[in-house]
Design a protein around this motif. Structure first.
Motif, PDB file in Angstrom:
ATOM      1  N   LEU A 161       0.524   3.713 -23.690  1.00 57.78           N
ATOM      2  CA  LEU A 161       1.206   2.749 -24.537  1.00 57.78           C
ATOM      3  C   LEU A 161       0.258   2.308 -25.652  1.00 57.78           C
ATOM      4  N   THR A 162       0.802   1.630 -26.649  1.00 56.19           N
ATOM      5  CA  THR A 162      -0.012   1.018 -27.697  1.00 56.19           C
ATOM      6  C   THR A 162       0.369  -0.453 -27.807  1.00 56.19           C
ATOM      7  N   GLU A 163      -0.350  -1.166 -28.650  1.00 59.03           N
ATOM      8  CA  GLU A 163      -0.060  -2.585 -28.853  1.00 59.03           C
ATOM      9  C   GLU A 163       1.345  -2.786 -29.400  1.00 59.03           C
ATOM     10  N   LYS A 164       1.873  -1.801 -30.127  1.00 58.68           N
ATOM     11  CA  LYS A 164       3.208  -1.905 -30.695  1.00 58.68           C
ATOM     12  C   LYS A 164       4.292  -1.879 -29.619  1.00 58.68           C
ATOM     13  N   ASP A 165       3.927  -1.443 -28.408  1.00 59.66           N
ATOM     14  CA  ASP A 165       4.905  -1.358 -27.322  1.00 59.66           C
ATOM     15  C   ASP A 165       5.092  -2.682 -26.592  1.00 59.66           C
ATOM     16  N   ILE A 166       4.247  -3.680 -26.902  1.00 63.22           N
ATOM     17  CA  ILE A 166       4.360  -4.990 -26.257  1.00 63.22           C
ATOM     18  C   ILE A 166       4.596  -6.059 -27.319  1.00 63.22           C
ATOM     19  N   GLN A 167       4.923  -7.268 -26.877  1.00 58.47           N
ATOM     20  CA  GLN A 167       5.020  -8.414 -27.774  1.00 58.47           C
ATOM     21  C   GLN A 167       3.732  -9.227 -27.611  1.00 58.47           C
ATOM     22  N   LEU A 168       2.778  -9.034 -28.498  1.00 57.99           N
ATOM     23  CA  LEU A 168       1.495  -9.724 -28.397  1.00 57.99           C
ATOM     24  C   LEU A 168       1.646 -11.182 -28.828  1.00 57.99           C
ATOM     25  N   VAL A 169       1.190 -12.084 -27.974  1.00 58.68           N
ATOM     26  CA  VAL A 169       1.220 -13.516 -28.263  1.00 58.68           C
ATOM     27  C   VAL A 169      -0.223 -13.983 -28.411  1.00 58.68           C
ATOM     28  N   PRO A 170      -0.708 -14.185 -29.645  1.00 51.39           N
ATOM     29  CA  PRO A 170      -2.116 -14.546 -29.844  1.00 51.39           C
ATOM     30  C   PRO A 170      -2.380 -16.018 -29.550  1.00 51.39           C
ATOM     31  N   LEU A 171      -3.226 -16.273 -28.549  1.00 51.18           N
ATOM     32  CA  LEU A 171      -3.614 -17.632 -28.171  1.00 51.18           C
ATOM     33  C   LEU A 171      -5.071 -17.623 -27.716  1.00 51.18           C
ATOM     34  N   VAL A 172      -5.797 -18.730 -27.941  1.00 48.95           N
ATOM     35  CA  VAL A 172      -7.145 -18.805 -27.393  1.00 48.95           C
ATOM     36  C   VAL A 172      -7.035 -18.771 -25.871  1.00 48.95           C
ATOM     37  N   THR A 173      -8.116 -18.389 -25.199  1.00 46.03           N
ATOM     38  CA  THR A 173      -8.039 -18.022 -23.783  1.00 46.03           C
ATOM     39  C   THR A 173      -7.504 -19.124 -22.884  1.00 46.03           C
ATOM     40  N   ASP A 174      -7.982 -20.360 -23.045  1.00 47.49           N
ATOM     41  CA  ASP A 174      -7.497 -21.423 -22.168  1.00 47.49           C
ATOM     42  C   ASP A 174      -6.008 -21.686 -22.396  1.00 47.49           C
ATOM     43  N   ALA A 175      -5.576 -21.637 -23.660  1.00 51.22           N
ATOM     44  CA  ALA A 175      -4.162 -21.834 -23.980  1.00 51.22           C
ATOM     45  C   ALA A 175      -3.318 -20.668 -23.478  1.00 51.22           C
ATOM     46  N   ALA A 176      -3.878 -19.466 -23.515  1.00 49.95           N
ATOM     47  CA  ALA A 176      -3.156 -18.291 -23.020  1.00 49.95           C
ATOM     48  C   ALA A 176      -2.896 -18.419 -21.524  1.00 49.95           C
ATOM     49  N   ALA A 177      -3.919 -18.853 -20.772  1.00 56.34           N
ATOM     50  CA  ALA A 177      -3.752 -19.036 -19.331  1.00 56.34           C
ATOM     51  C   ALA A 177      -2.697 -20.099 -19.047  1.00 56.34           C
ATOM     52  N   ALA A 178      -2.726 -21.201 -19.802  1.00 51.86           N
ATOM     53  CA  ALA A 178      -1.761 -22.282 -19.603  1.00 51.86           C
ATOM     54  C   ALA A 178      -0.344 -21.825 -19.932  1.00 51.86           C
ATOM     55  N   ALA A 179      -0.207 -21.031 -20.993  1.00 53.56           N
ATOM     56  CA  ALA A 179       1.120 -20.528 -21.367  1.00 53.56           C
ATOM     57  C   ALA A 179       1.684 -19.615 -20.288  1.00 53.56           C
ATOM     58  N   PHE A 180       0.812 -18.830 -19.678  1.00 58.92           N
ATOM     59  CA  PHE A 180       1.262 -17.939 -18.609  1.00 58.92           C
ATOM     60  C   PHE A 180       1.722 -18.738 -17.397  1.00 58.92           C
ATOM     61  N   VAL A 181       0.936 -19.726 -16.999  1.00 55.32           N
ATOM     62  CA  VAL A 181       1.303 -20.551 -15.832  1.00 55.32           C
ATOM     63  C   VAL A 181       2.618 -21.281 -16.096  1.00 55.32           C
ATOM     64  N   ALA A 182       2.851 -21.670 -17.351  1.00 51.32           N
ATOM     65  CA  ALA A 182       4.081 -22.383 -17.709  1.00 51.32           C
ATOM     66  C   ALA A 182       5.294 -21.464 -17.840  1.00 51.32           C
ATOM     67  N   GLY A 183       5.081 -20.149 -17.688  1.00 50.36           N
ATOM     68  CA  GLY A 183       6.190 -19.208 -17.752  1.00 50.36           C
ATOM     69  C   GLY A 183       6.615 -18.834 -19.156  1.00 50.36           C
ATOM     70  N   GLN A 184       5.759 -19.109 -20.143  1.00 54.15           N
ATOM     71  CA  GLN A 184       6.109 -18.820 -21.537  1.00 54.15           C
ATOM     72  C   GLN A 184       5.862 -17.366 -21.925  1.00 54.15           C
ATOM     73  N   VAL A 185       5.050 -16.672 -21.158  1.00 54.65           N
ATOM     74  CA  VAL A 185       4.772 -15.256 -21.403  1.00 54.65           C
ATOM     75  C   VAL A 185       4.836 -14.506 -20.080  1.00 54.65           C
ATOM     76  N   ASP A 186       4.910 -13.191 -20.171  1.00 57.12           N
ATOM     77  CA  ASP A 186       5.045 -12.368 -18.961  1.00 57.12           C
ATOM     78  C   ASP A 186       3.700 -11.958 -18.367  1.00 57.12           C
ATOM     79  N   ALA A 187       2.670 -11.929 -19.207  1.00 57.09           N
ATOM     80  CA  ALA A 187       1.354 -11.509 -18.735  1.00 57.09           C
ATOM     81  C   ALA A 187       0.291 -12.126 -19.632  1.00 57.09           C
ATOM     82  N   VAL A 188      -0.945 -12.090 -19.152  1.00 58.40           N
ATOM     83  CA  VAL A 188      -2.044 -12.683 -19.905  1.00 58.40           C
ATOM     84  C   VAL A 188      -3.319 -11.905 -19.614  1.00 58.40           C
ATOM     85  N   ALA A 189      -4.183 -11.795 -20.604  1.00 58.34           N
ATOM     86  CA  ALA A 189      -5.501 -11.184 -20.426  1.00 58.34           C
ATOM     87  C   ALA A 189      -6.540 -12.288 -20.589  1.00 58.34           C
TER      88      ALA A 189
END
Length: 336
Positions: A161-189
Motif C-alpha cells: 500500500l501507499t500513503e494514498k491508500d489511507i486517510q492520513l490525519v496529521p496530529l502531534v503524537t500526544d494528540a494522535a493518541a488521544a484522538a485514537f482513544v476517543a474513537g476519532q480515528v481507526d489507527a494511530v502510529a
C-alpha cells in the motif's frame, strides 16, 4: 508534551534568526565554549534516554570528571532547537531529527548510539483491524514527517500500500493518541509512553511495530561540532559515563527502574513493559553501527534511507551531507 519525533522545521528558522541577530556566533549550532566548563546535556521522554537521570542521581558524571547540567525538556522539539541554536551543548535525539537539523544548517556530531527502537514505536488499530493491509481507506493519525510517519510508510510498503491508500490525519503524537482513544480515528502510529495511552481503547492492538524494521529508528547522543572539536576530553567523559551507567543499571535494576519511571511519569510496572521495546546498545553494537555497511544496522546506510524520506516528504529541500557527522572515535576509546 510534544513528540519525541516532531518535525524539525523550526530548526532552520532558529538557525537563520541566530545568525542574523547574534553576529558573535561563528555559526548556527555551534557551542559557546567560552561560557564555562559545565556541559549542558538535554534529554526528553524516551526510555532509551532516561538512563541519563540515573547517571546524574548516582554521581556518574562526576566520577568521570565532567561537570554536567542535565536539562530535561518536556518538549522534545525544544531540545532539538536548543542544540541547533547553540543554547545547549549536547542532546539526546533520533537520527531522523539530527539529519533534519543538519539539512537546516546545524553543525552536529553523532558520538554515541544510545539505543534502537525494537518495538516501542507501534501502529495501533481499533477492534476489527488485524493487519496493516486492513488500513486501506481508514483514518490513521500520526505526526506528519516524524519517525512514526516513517514507520507507517515502511509498514504500508510491506503491505503493498501507499500513503494514498489511507486517510492520513496529521496530529502531534500526544494528540494522535488521544484522538485514537476517543474513537476519532481507526489507527494511530505512536511511541512509548503514548503507546500505553493508545492501548487504553477497548479492543485495540498493535498491528505493526519497530521490531519488524530493525535499525530503522536509532537514538543518539548528539553534540555540537564545536564541542567535539574544542573539548574532546569532555565528550569522551560523557560517552564513558553512558557505559558506566548502563553497567550500573544492569547491576541495580530495581533501583534504576524507580529512577527512570519517576522521570517518565509512569509506574515501574509500565516502565518494565517498555524494556524489550528499547534495545540499549553495547560498545560492540555501537562499533558495528558506526562501521560503514549495506544493511539498516549501519548508520551510513540508514541515514541515506532517512534522507530519502526527508526529501520525499519535503522536510529537506536538498540531501544534507553526512561528511564528518558520525564520530566513532569516542566509542572506540571507551575503557574495556
Amino acid at each position: 508534551m510534544t513528540s519525541r519525533f516532531r518535525p524539525r522545521v523550526m530548526a532552520a528558522i532558529l538557525c537563520a534568526l541566530t545568525l542574523a541577530g547574534v553576529t558573535a556566533l561563528a555559526g548556527c549550532g555551534s557551542s559557546d565554549a567560552s561560557r564555562g566548563s559545565k556541559i549542558t546535556l538535554g534529554f526528553s521522554a524516551w526510555p532509551g534516554w532516561f538512563p541519563w537521570q540515573v547517571a546524574q542521581e548516582k554521581g556518574l558524571f562526576a566520577k568521570n570528571g565532567v561537570d554536567v547540567e542535565l536539562k530535561y525538556f518536556e518538549s522534545y522539539t525544544d531540545s532539538i532547537n536548543a542544540l541547533s541554536s547553540g543554547a545547549i551543548d549536547a542532546n539526546s535525539q533520533t537520527l531522523n531529527d539530527t539529519l533534519s537539523s543538519v539539512s537546516g544548517g546545524a553543525k552536529l556530531s553523532v558520538v554515541l548510539v544510545n539505543d534502537n527502537s525494537t518495538g516501542n514505536d507501534k501502529i495501533i488499530a481499533r477492534d476489527g483491524i488485524t493487519s496493516v493491509a486492513d488500513l486501506k481507506g481508514k483514518k490513521v493519525a500520526v505526526e506528519q514527517g516524524a519517525v512514526d510517519h516513517f514507520l507507517l510508510l515502511l509498514a504500508l510498503q510491506e503491505a503493498h500500500l501507499t500513503e494514498k491508500d489511507i486517510q492520513l490525519v496529521p496530529l502531534v503524537t500526544d494528540a494522535a493518541a488521544a484522538a485514537f482513544v476517543a474513537g476519532q480515528v481507526d489507527a494511530v502510529a505512536v511511541f512509548a509512553p503514548f503507546t500505553s495511552k493508545a492501548l487504553e481503547r477497548p479492543g485495540s492492538r498493535p498491528i505493526a511495530t519497530s521490531a519488524e524494521f530493525p535499525g530503522a529508528i536509532p537514538d543518539h547522543l548528539v553534540t555540537s561540532a564545536a564541542l567535539t572539536k574544542d573539548r574532546p576530553k569532555d565528550v569522551q567523559a560523557l560517552v564513558n559515563t553512558w557505559f558506566d551507567t548502563v553497567k550500573w543499571i544492569k547491576e541495580n535494576r530495581a533501583a534504576a527502574v524507580e529512577v527512570m519511571a519517576k522521570r517518565g511519569g509512569v509506574t515501574t510496572n509500565d516502565y518494565n513493559t517498555y524494556d524489550a521495546g528499547t534495545t540499549i546498545f553495547t560498545r560492540q553494537q555501537n562499533l558495528d553501527a558506526f562501521t560503514p555497511g549495506v544493511t539498516p544496522a549501519h548508520l551510513d546506510f540508514q541515514s541515506n534511507k532517512i534522507i530519502d524520506f526527508l526529501v520525499g516528504t519535503g522536510l529537506a529541500k536538498a540531501r544534507p551531507s553526512t561528511d564528518g557527522l558520525f564520530e566513532d572515535k569516542f566509542v572506540k576509546a571507551v575503557p574495556q
